[in-house]
Design an enzyme around this catalytic site. Structure first.
Site, PDB file in Angstrom:
ATOM      1  N   TRP B 357       0.836  -1.212   0.000  1.00 16.97           N
ATOM      2  CA  TRP B 357       0.000   0.000   0.000  1.00 16.97           C
ATOM      3  C   TRP B 357       0.864   1.252   0.000  1.00 16.97           C
ATOM      4  O   TRP B 357       0.380   2.358  -0.252  1.00 16.97           O
ATOM      5  CB  TRP B 357      -0.991   0.011   1.168  1.00 16.97           C
ATOM      6  CG  TRP B 357      -0.377   0.200   2.530  1.00 16.97           C
ATOM      7  CD1 TRP B 357       0.324  -0.726   3.231  1.00 16.97           C
ATOM      8  CD2 TRP B 357      -0.410   1.377   3.354  1.00 16.97           C
ATOM      9  NE1 TRP B 357       0.739  -0.206   4.443  1.00 16.97           N
ATOM     10  CE2 TRP B 357       0.288   1.087   4.552  1.00 16.97           C
ATOM     11  CE3 TRP B 357      -0.977   2.644   3.203  1.00 16.97           C
ATOM     12  CZ2 TRP B 357       0.447   2.016   5.585  1.00 16.97           C
ATOM     13  CZ3 TRP B 357      -0.820   3.565   4.242  1.00 16.97           C
ATOM     14  CH2 TRP B 357      -0.105   3.254   5.413  1.00 16.97           C
ATOM     15  N   ASP B 358       2.150   1.076   0.247  1.00 18.68           N
ATOM     16  CA  ASP B 358       3.097   2.181   0.178  1.00 18.68           C
ATOM     17  C   ASP B 358       2.981   2.916  -1.157  1.00 18.68           C
ATOM     18  O   ASP B 358       3.104   4.145  -1.223  1.00 18.68           O
ATOM     19  CB  ASP B 358       4.539   1.663   0.282  1.00 18.68           C
ATOM     20  CG  ASP B 358       4.769   0.745   1.464  1.00 18.68           C
ATOM     21  OD1 ASP B 358       3.791   0.183   1.977  1.00 18.68           O
ATOM     22  OD2 ASP B 358       5.933   0.572   1.842  1.00 18.68           O
ATOM     23  N   GLU B 486       1.793  -0.520  13.480  1.00 20.54           N
ATOM     24  CA  GLU B 486       1.816  -1.986  13.636  1.00 20.54           C
ATOM     25  C   GLU B 486       2.315  -2.430  15.006  1.00 20.54           C
ATOM     26  O   GLU B 486       2.450  -3.625  15.253  1.00 20.54           O
ATOM     27  CB  GLU B 486       2.679  -2.607  12.524  1.00 20.54           C
ATOM     28  CG  GLU B 486       2.034  -2.477  11.147  1.00 20.54           C
ATOM     29  CD  GLU B 486       2.983  -2.855  10.016  1.00 20.54           C
ATOM     30  OE1 GLU B 486       4.210  -2.730  10.214  1.00 20.54           O
ATOM     31  OE2 GLU B 486       2.502  -3.249   8.938  1.00 20.54           O
ATOM     32  N   LYS B 588       4.815   2.974  16.219  1.00 22.82           N
ATOM     33  CA  LYS B 588       5.808   2.669  15.198  1.00 22.82           C
ATOM     34  C   LYS B 588       5.768   3.701  14.087  1.00 22.82           C
ATOM     35  O   LYS B 588       6.792   4.099  13.540  1.00 22.82           O
ATOM     36  CB  LYS B 588       5.505   1.284  14.614  1.00 22.82           C
ATOM     37  CG  LYS B 588       6.471   0.826  13.534  1.00 22.82           C
ATOM     38  CD  LYS B 588       6.026  -0.508  12.948  1.00 22.82           C
ATOM     39  CE  LYS B 588       6.987  -1.000  11.878  1.00 22.82           C
ATOM     40  NZ  LYS B 588       6.433  -2.140  11.127  1.00 22.82           N
ATOM     41  N   GLN B 589       4.594   4.121  13.745  1.00 18.42           N
ATOM     42  CA  GLN B 589       4.388   4.873  12.513  1.00 18.42           C
ATOM     43  C   GLN B 589       3.140   5.713  12.663  1.00 18.42           C
ATOM     44  O   GLN B 589       2.156   5.280  13.250  1.00 18.42           O
ATOM     45  CB  GLN B 589       4.228   3.847  11.391  1.00 18.42           C
ATOM     46  CG  GLN B 589       3.458   4.288  10.199  1.00 18.42           C
ATOM     47  CD  GLN B 589       3.528   3.281   9.083  1.00 18.42           C
ATOM     48  OE1 GLN B 589       3.871   2.132   9.304  1.00 18.42           O
ATOM     49  NE2 GLN B 589       3.214   3.691   7.887  1.00 18.42           N
TER      50      GLN B 589
END
Lengths: 756, 756
Positions: B357-358, B486, B588-589
């Site tokens: 999906w990046d 995640e 994480k993100q």
């Protein structure tokens, strides 16, 4: 949904049908074991159809390199596997040069029967004009001995040359090795005259785990004449032959198996096997069997549960409980404190490991009642011995104290699903609960004081580090767990886990107050922290519905009963994606109800009823550990129909293959559940606060039932029928017992009207 | 925490250090590719030290049998691996009979340099008295061509015999094959005179996946004389020799690689390779290089970002963005609509798959601005083509509509962590968002109408089936997901996911209202349901704190900033157990912030500020996709220091090895992030509602910066310095542009005072 391949009789598991389609299932159901070793009901002779070969020796295992898709920090390096051991049952039988193969041959007179009363497996079959009757047992009298006997007779009026080639076969493997590696190497072999021996050792491993040695030696008796002996690369054999006519001839095979668990090295193992074989020289199968059978009778005298009734379901009930007790005792009878109760016992290789929380939660209450206190003490001590490993497990997660493993052989966690390994930590509470259970049941506080407290303190320390304080809410919470209901993962504030953790802290503080153990260095600050957690633990509860909340978020689900599902959706674990299961409200296994069972004295009947009515309809019981708890609670709550349904499910789980997986082996650790359902469920035996009480129910499908219990040096027989409850004090001093809430003194026999 | 092995210069990635310790890292950083094929910066000649060999051809992959510890229903059967391909760079060099080995030999004059402006890798070294200068490129002009040239000269005043043995080596494997299987077999080989060829085919698989054929042919030019040609079992080679003195001699190697993706069978692949080689006959390296270099210059003319400043950090910034653009374009430049952007491009084999999906979330905006609309259209069409597979993926989870995969080559999900595969479904929203992004940026509604709507409707159907209605609360919820963060798994009501799902339904309904597509059979009932979900979706928000709640339960955590951690705890994914990470508040993100970025026009600055201040301090950015989003938002919120920190982290992620994993390959898909940080962050370019606007910031570490964008048939150059913002319309018709909230018409050049 169920599948029944064996006949329903009170003392046997038998069939006249050579069922080639369900061979593995039949093999599981006809497993034999003696706590030291055991085997599936594999035919001894060659069989060209599907079969799952399995011979196992307790405590002999292999650390199979962990296999995962994506490594996560904290995963154990290996998974301990119960390994398929030397195939010592193997024979090739030839009739007039034709190799017998029941898969391919014309077979008549087939009969297969497991005699649970005496631990004997008998099989008859006629092939090529010859009738064979094979008997075998794994001896309770000589733990290293497996014995086999063939009675051979011609039934077609002719003479036949019959040869037996009997093997010790080291060419065995596990069906589920992670990287298709062999676990064994043959290290010694010898075959001369009428005996042969084979020694195997587990291959080297990079984890520092002992390379086990197993030595097997076969000797023979009977009417057949030895013709050949040979050692090959991976096996050894002896060949015997005889001309067989209308007069029966006998071929008897005795195998002795020793291991490096008991003997220091290969030489010592071989020597011990030879000496034991020597002792057996000149003895016949029948005498050895008699010794063995007597010991099974002794076990039953202490443990048998009798159920009778006019309906077939009463015999089903009877067979179910006996089968479970038989297989449980075949797996573990407390003789070796280094062992525990593996999930498949000696009946399969699945799941691996030999130690699950099942022992503490489900098996301990049974062994407390049916065996001497030493047996349970051994089970508890096993955990005490593994305290350093449990501390290691906690460190792996970056936590203090001790975390007992989900799956292990040696105390080191070896399971590798993060949602289980890292999160299903309620297991740690069960270890503590078993210490309480033992102490409360036996009244013996010595274990708690000497060993138990050390374990309790380290488990308490784990919980104290694992909780976190939610500053905004002013409460302690436990995030990221999997409760007993494994159909939810990584949940927050599982009520069962939170309650259990709090209870551990409470029980540990109480015990520390009773028994000084300055060597454990529990500081006042620690105690204060524990007390703070006890008083501020968050326990989810729904005010509006008046029920305990399984975990945060559960009530937000699309709550529906299992009855709303289409039958074709069940079992969910075989029909639904994991994703769909996780999001659903369906419960694999008692969770809140497990807590209400464990701490039955801390909740009133109204609470139990409310929660049972809420959670039971959503429970699919796809864990073998679930139905027994529901049966017990249903009996207490006078929900007879549900209690019976759950009893049959737990007692006949394998016999009727409820979960469609018995071909992999029996559900050994949950077998105690059917006994719990009878004794703690129908008979409502409770032992809270050092008091023994009963409030028996009689399900309408039975006319009566009876069972024995050991309780504080007494042997008590309890008989329940439609008119009365009878307590016979068979051994020990008089005892106060509460029946239907009224106290009585039992001196010899007490009879109370049914229902009080 | 960072590690910098290459020098900092504006257009090169170079070093004079033969770094044996970080060889893999250097190899990753000196990778070359042309969208069709590529390779890591492996030395051509023998190297006895540690190295990670990698040559890859786009779209050539292998379905590696899934490896998991415990199977869960719904897991895909195989994991698609980017496979190491024929090693066509390989040579053995001998100087006077001694095999050159830079690991073992005494080496001087070492220099290694990647020229990003021209796509050329140059290496010099002197060994055994001979100086070698090796150049190589993977051609932009002839996609099947890889070219190598050695300039050889004696520097010790002596003459030396130098031989080159040039291989096409089919004996390659992946380091991460699940069961240590080989993925390739050699199917044809030939070596004669001064050329050789080798064809390989992927081995058979049980999943019905095409067995790819790759044919390679090597030809040569220069001053060396062919002495031997040989085909061996798994490779072919040609040997050349020359006496080399003080006058330089040249050895040139050309390799042509064709595949069954373009040619029908083995014969056709071989023939095409032969014909292409034939065309090259007589040409020299320098001319072929010139064609190639010119095309790189063309790319830079459209895409270069210039940064200048007095401090070293300005050069670091400059090198970072160019490195990322260089590697991104080396991976994908939109020529082949069957391809997508793999996470490691041609620089490593890790993660597998080629489609994440990046692409939609991070790469599409860059390609929209730096390439023709067809390129992005190709990326979108790629997903449209895979709609049947996405429907299959949804069915695997028991759901309607389409679920685009987390990882794939062919559209079928191949990742196998349940918490990702089954749960990280926000990816499905990004697919829809890219359709919106394309349409909004280009103004071209044709794609939406013709292809996009079909994808949108199926994604909408997925969401409508995936939500559930919480009757008690009267709201729709989405349980059991993993958000972009995640470091949380199986959570309920991830705000980002819930918001995105709602947005998809909204955008789909709007688009359906605009463009009739009766063939998609969207019923009124469906539309009503979608509308109902839109109006009743639960979006967690904390009234007291005034912030969006990442997901249910997040606020119950022990909330702390990353700064409260000890440095030794970072990176968490290498230092902490998974359990500890999951329970921690550390992100994480970007998760909530990702949503505020995607839907920047739907939230006011105060909301962004409040949430940025809340979530940014808890974010560890251990995903390569995180810092760019934080940089963009920080720039918007005038948090210059944070914006710069995050820009450097995203732009120099690999050059400075921030995540300590660049040895496995570059983080290709996140490389667009540094461009986004400049253009959407510092320059605050926005394109909401068909309007182009800028509000440039100038970080104090730079004196000025400039970049180009394509926007609706215009080529625009934007230059920002401390005094002014200059917009140069290089191509296309006049255009309305908003700068610092004021509208302007740009005809040729527009200059606006810095800060407006």
């Amino acid at each position: 949904m169920t599948l029944r391949v064996m006949d329903v009789t009170p003392w046997e598991v038998s069939t006249n049908n050579l069922d080639k389609e369900h061979k593995r299932l039949v093999e599981s159901l006809t497993s034999l074991g003696n706590g030291y070793m055991g085997m599936r009901g594999n035919f001894e002779e060659y069989y060209s159809g599907d079969s799952h070969l399995g011979t196992y020796v307790a405590g002999v295992w292999f650390p199979d390199k962990t296999r995962v898709g994506w490594w996560k920090n904290g995963y154990p390096k290996y998974f301990g596997k119960a390994i398929n051991n030397v195939n010592f049952a193997k024979v090739d039988i030839h009739v007039d040069g034709k190799r017998v193969d029941l898969y391919a041959d014309q077979v008549s007179d087939f009969h297969l029967s497991l005699d649970m009363q005496h631990g004997l497996l008998t099989r008859t079959f006629t092939v090529h004009g010859v009738k064979f009757t094979v008997k075998r047992f794994i001896s309770l009298a000589v733990k290293e001995l497996a014995a086999f006997a063939w009675e051979v007779v011609a039934v077609d009026g002719k003479e036949h040359q019959v040869t037996f080639t009997s093997y010790l076969d080291g060419d065995v493997k596990n069906e589920d090795s992670n990287y298709e590696e062999k676990f064994w190497q043959v290290v010694a072999k010898d075959a001369q005259g009428a005996s042969a021996s084979l020694s195997m050792q587990t291959v080297a491993n990079p984890f520092g785990i002992e390379q086990f040695i197993v030595s097997a030696k076969q000797t023979f008796a009977g009417d057949f004449v030895a013709t050949e002996a040979k050692a090959q690369e991976l096996d050894v054999y002896n060949t015997f032959t005889a001309e067989v006519g209308a007069t029966a001839k006998y071929f008897e095979k005795f195998v002795v198996v020793t291991t490096s668990r008991d003997y220091s090295d290969l030489g010592a193992c071989e020597q011990a096997a030879a000496q034991l074989s020597q002792k057996l020289a000149g003895q016949r199968f029948s005498a050895l069997y008699q010794e063995h059978a007597t010991l099974w009778e002794d076990r039953w005298r202490l443990a048998d549960v009798q159920i009778s009734g006019k309906e077939e379901v009463a015999i089903e009930s009877q067979q179910g409980i006996r089968f479970n007790l038989f297989q449980l005792f075949s797996t573990y009878y407390g003789e070796d404190s280094r062992l525990n109760i593996g999930p498949k016992g000696f009946t399969g290789e699945k799941y691996g490991g030999a130690t699950y929380w099942d022992t503490e939660a489900y098996a301990v209450p049974l062994y407390l009642a049916l065996a001497k206190p030493e047996v349970t003490r051994n089970l508890l001590k096993y955990r005490w011995q593994q305290l350093p490993q449990a501390q290691h497990n906690a460190r792996q997660q970056g936590l203090q104290g001790a975390l007992y493993p989900m799956v292990t052989f040696n105390g080191i966690e070896c399971h590798n699903e993060w949602e289980i390994t890292f999160e299903e930590i309620h297991r740690n509470g069960a270890i503590a609960y078993a210490i309480y259970n033992y102490t409360n049941y036996t009244g013996d506080e010595e274990y708690l004081k000497t060993y138990g407290l050390e374990v309790l303190v380290e488990i308490a320390r784990f919980w104290a580090d694992r909780v976190h304080f939610n500053t905004r809410k002013g409460q302690y919470m436990i995030h990221g767990v999997t409760g007993p209901n494994e159909y939810e993962n990584n949940i927050n504030n599982n009520w069962y886990t939170n309650y259990l953790a709090t209870w551990v802290l409470r029980y540990t503080l109480e015990s520390l107050a009773k028994f000084a153990r300055p060597d454990l260095n529990v500081t006042d600050a620690e105690k204060d922290k524990w007390q703070d957690i006890i008083s501020k633990m968050y326990l989810p509860y729904d005010q509006e519905l008046g029920v305990i909340v399984q975990h945060d978020g559960f009530m937000d689900k699309d709550l529906r009963p299992v009855s709303a599902l289409d039958k074709s959706d069940l079992p969910l674990n075989q029909k639904w994606s994991w994703d769909k299961i996780l999001r659903s409200p369906f419960i694999k296994q008692a969770d809140v109800l497990q807590g209400l069972y464990f701490f039955g004295n801390e909740f009133d009947t109204a609470t139990k009823l409310k929660n049972f009515d809420f959670y039971e309809p959503m429970t699919v019981h796809e864990s073998s550990l679930s139905p027994c708890i529901h049966s017990i609670l249903a009996a207490e709550l006078n929900k007879e129909e549900k209690a019976v349904e759950m009893y049959l499910r737990t007692s006949r789980l394998d016999l009727d293959n409820y979960n469609n997986d018995t071909e992999d082996g029996l559900h050994i650790t949950s077998m105690s559940g059917s006994w719990l359902a009878i004794v703690q469920g129908f008979a409502q035996m409770k032992t809270w606060n050092n008091k023994l009480s009963f409030a028996p129910r009689l399900p309408h499908i039975w006319d009566n039932y009876a069972f024995h219990i050991n309780y504080r040096d007494r042997l008590l027989k309890v008989t329940v029928d439609a008119q009365k409850v009878t307590l016979n004090l068979l051994e020990g001093q008089e005892l106060e017992v509460t029946v239907y809430d009224k106290p009585y003194l039992v001196t010899k026999e007490l009879v109370v009207d049914f229902g009080g």
